[in-house]
Design an enzyme around this catalytic site. Structure first.
Site, PDB file in Angstrom:
ATOM      1  N   MET A  84       0.841  -1.006  -0.008  1.00  0.00           N
ATOM      2  CA  MET A  84       0.110   0.325  -0.301  1.00  0.00           C
ATOM      3  C   MET A  84       1.174   1.430   0.054  1.00  0.00           C
ATOM      4  SD  MET A  84      -2.245  -1.484   3.001  1.00  0.00           S
ATOM      5  CE  MET A  84      -3.231   0.245   3.163  1.00  0.00           C
ATOM      6  N   GLY A 144       2.343   4.492   4.072  1.00  0.00           N
ATOM      7  CA  GLY A 144       2.522   3.288   3.805  1.00  0.00           C
ATOM      8  C   GLY A 144       3.245   2.556   4.055  1.00  0.00           C
ATOM      9  N   SER A 145       2.832   1.183   3.412  1.00  0.00           N
ATOM     10  CA  SER A 145       2.072  -0.092   4.942  1.00  0.00           C
ATOM     11  C   SER A 145       2.429  -0.884   3.795  1.00  0.00           C
ATOM     12  CB  SER A 145       1.295  -0.037   5.660  1.00  0.00           C
ATOM     13  OG  SER A 145       0.379   0.776   4.717  1.00  0.00           O
ATOM     14  N   ARG A 146       1.813  -2.485   4.528  1.00  0.00           N
ATOM     15  CA  ARG A 146       1.787  -3.797   3.848  1.00  0.00           C
ATOM     16  C   ARG A 146       1.063  -4.370   4.303  1.00  0.00           C
ATOM     17  NH1 ARG A 146       6.266  -7.623   3.287  1.00  0.00           N
ATOM     18  NH2 ARG A 146       5.929  -9.810   4.204  1.00  0.00           N
TER      19      ARG A 146
END
Length: 218
Positions: free
Chosen positions: A101, A187-189
């Site tokens: 993301m 921002g990430s996952r």
């Protein structure tokens, strides 16, 4: 039938639907922008502050947006907006689908299936970029859902900037497929582990939409 969701309370500002948990970040930013714009009419110095402050406030509003979705029917749907970073067979027969993301994506995550939340575990860790392999050791929240397909594991992973994961529902909650369950700031996952026997319908590099993109093949 497809449905839009959720009944859970949300933050809002000027009619814009915002993610729950956005207020601590948004309100100071928007207030600073508003004050600087008012004072900029009388002072050139404040005009220099107003431009970046307003741009930052607009960016924060975009980041924390939380649009309604018509939820797709399917056995497993994407829990996150983003891009499929990897699809990896796991030793126990499951398949891990990792979705990256970026700060431009909607960061509200949704339940991939209907079921009961059997655990929500926060695990401390680092904050390397979410696209890095080492991000598997980052700060994260591990979810388990008891569903018609059995136990489904989903992991929210913080990135280099995302220092806070905000779960919306506690252990024991029954959730609908596509229901909002949490937020990762910036921002990430998100990783989801598909059970053995489920064929993956997405490919690496494919864009996903939470609650809309079907992860399993028909």
């Amino acid at each position: 039938m497809p449905h839009s969701q959720s009944s859970a309370p949300r933050d809002s500002l000027a009619g814009v639907r915002l993610a729950r948990g956005a207020s601590p970040w948004l309100l100071p930013t928007v207030a600073t922008a508003a004050v600087s714009l008012v004072r900029a009419r009388r002072s050139g110095r404040w005009a220099a502050v107003a431009v970046p402050a307003t741009a930052l406030a607009a960016g924060m509003l975009w980041f924390f947006r939380d649009p309604e979705r018509e939820i797709t029917q399917g056995r497993v749907i994407s829990p996150a907006d983003g891009v499929v970073q990897s699809i990896m067979p796991w030793k126990d027969g499951r398949t891990r689908v990792a979705i990256f993301m970026s700060p431009l994506n909607v960061h509200v995550n949704r339940a991939p299936l209907a079921g009961t939340v059997t655990s929500v575990e926060h695990i401390p860790g680092g904050f390397v970029p979410a696209f890095n392999k080492e991000s598997e050791n980052n700060e994260r929240v591990v979810w388990h859902f008891d569903t018609e397909l059995g136990d489904i594991e989903m992991v929210q992973i913080a990135g280099a900037v995302a220092r806070r994961i905000v779960p919306y529902v506690p252990q024991g909650t029954k959730v609908e497929q596509g229901e909002r369950i949490g937020l990762i700031r910036f921002g990430s996952r998100v990783d989801i582990y598909l059970p053995e026997g489920i064929d993956v319908a997405v490919e690496v590099g494919q864009t996903t939409t939470a609650g809309v993109t079907r992860l399993d093949r028909h």
